[in-house]
Write an enzyme that holds these catalytic residues in place. Structure first.
Site, short mmCIF file in Angstrom:
data_model
loop_
_atom_site.label_atom_id
_atom_site.label_comp_id
_atom_site.label_asym_id
_atom_site.label_seq_id
_atom_site.Cartn_x
_atom_site.Cartn_y
_atom_site.Cartn_z
N GLU A 105 0.74 -1.23 0.05
CA GLU A 105 -0.17 0.13 -0.09
C GLU A 105 0.75 1.26 -0.13
O GLU A 105 0.24 2.52 -0.22
CB GLU A 105 -0.99 -0.01 1.29
CG GLU A 105 -2.08 -0.98 1.00
CD GLU A 105 -2.92 -1.29 2.28
OE1 GLU A 105 -2.31 -0.61 3.30
OE2 GLU A 105 -4.08 -1.67 2.17
N GLU A 143 7.89 -22.02 7.98
CA GLU A 143 8.24 -21.15 8.91
C GLU A 143 9.06 -21.86 10.12
O GLU A 143 9.49 -21.14 11.03
CB GLU A 143 6.82 -20.74 9.61
CG GLU A 143 5.93 -21.89 10.37
CD GLU A 143 4.84 -21.21 11.29
OE1 GLU A 143 4.71 -21.33 12.18
OE2 GLU A 143 3.89 -20.76 10.18
#
Length: 256
Positions: free
Chosen positions: A16, A47
């Protein structure tokens, strides 16, 4: 950098910044365990690898001029811990964003700063995409927005470094320019921009969609190249450039 929901939130925040603040796409890079494919299809096992976090960071060739935000709601994700450790070794500014205390992120002492809001148990136990995810999103917004403010990307509460790219942003650009212009004043040649959309849109187009540049043009009455140079000289800080405009105008009036 993050894994699962934490990684996705980091990607959203980084994505953004370019349209909102005209930020360079390569200046804010988000990484998540499993790569971009993990955005839509969960790849949970990766992960657990500290080495994967280190390797993904190294692939970007970071230097001591860079910073890393490691995001892990649980405060113990190995992928993030490995990346933070590697970043510390390379001399980066390191920030840990977690939602528990105590946390492995804080205990490993690889972070320059730790942001650790305690969100408490989730409604569905262990589902950190809920309260912890919401807190993480808010924290990331505050950090990234604060950085943009410090970089001079805003004027008051206005995102003046906006680049116009669609109809919604054209309307927003007009409002921003008119709001600032009403505050600081305009030369007679641009007085009609308050009512004439076509004139204002033409200025914005000549400035390649840059709201900040268009603002300096209409407030100063200077040519585009001179306005661009003024912004460059002031590091893009609009408020400083507008002060220069006021000073130059006052000096000219005084000489007359």
């Amino acid at each position: 950098m993050g894994a699962g929901s934490s990684g996705r939130l980091g990607i959203i925040d980084a994505a953004e910044l370019p349209p909102m603040f005209n930020a360079n796409n390569m200046q804010y890079i988000a990484l998540m365990a499993g790569g971009d494919g993990a955005l839509r299809t969960a790849r949970e096992a990766i992960e657990d690898s500290r080495e994967a976090g280190r390797a993904d960071l190294d692939a970007l060739l970071p230097t001591s001029h860079d910073a890393l935000i490691g995001v892990t709601s649980s405060g113990r994700t190995p992928y993030v811990l490995g990346a933070l450790q590697r970043a510390r070794e390379l001399g980066l500014l390191t920030i840990g964003l977690v939602c528990v205390r105590p946390s492995a992120v804080r205990m490993e002492r690889n972070c320059t700063v730790v942001v650790d809001p305690v969100t408490g148990p989730e409604v569905i136990t262990g589902s950190t995409r809920m309260k912890a995810g919401t807190a993480t999103k808010m924290a990331l917004n505050m950090i990234s927005t604060g950085v943009q403010i410090k970089l001079g990307k805003t004027y008051g509460n206005l995102m003046v470094d906006l680049t116009v790219s669609n109809h919604k942003l054209i309307s927003r650009a007009r409002r921003i320019i008119r709001t600032v212009a009403a505050e600081v004043g305009l030369p007679p040649s641009y007085a009609s921009i308050f009512t004439d959309d076509d004139q204002l849109d033409a200025v914005i187009r000549r400035c390649d969609g840059s709201v900040k540049l268009a603002l300096v043009v209409v407030v100063s009455g200077w040519g585009i190249d001179l306005c661009r140079e003024a912004l460059t000289r002031r590091g893009g800080a609009l408020r400083a450039v507008l002060e220069d405009v006021r000073f130059e105008t006052a000096s000219r009036v005084f000489k007359v």
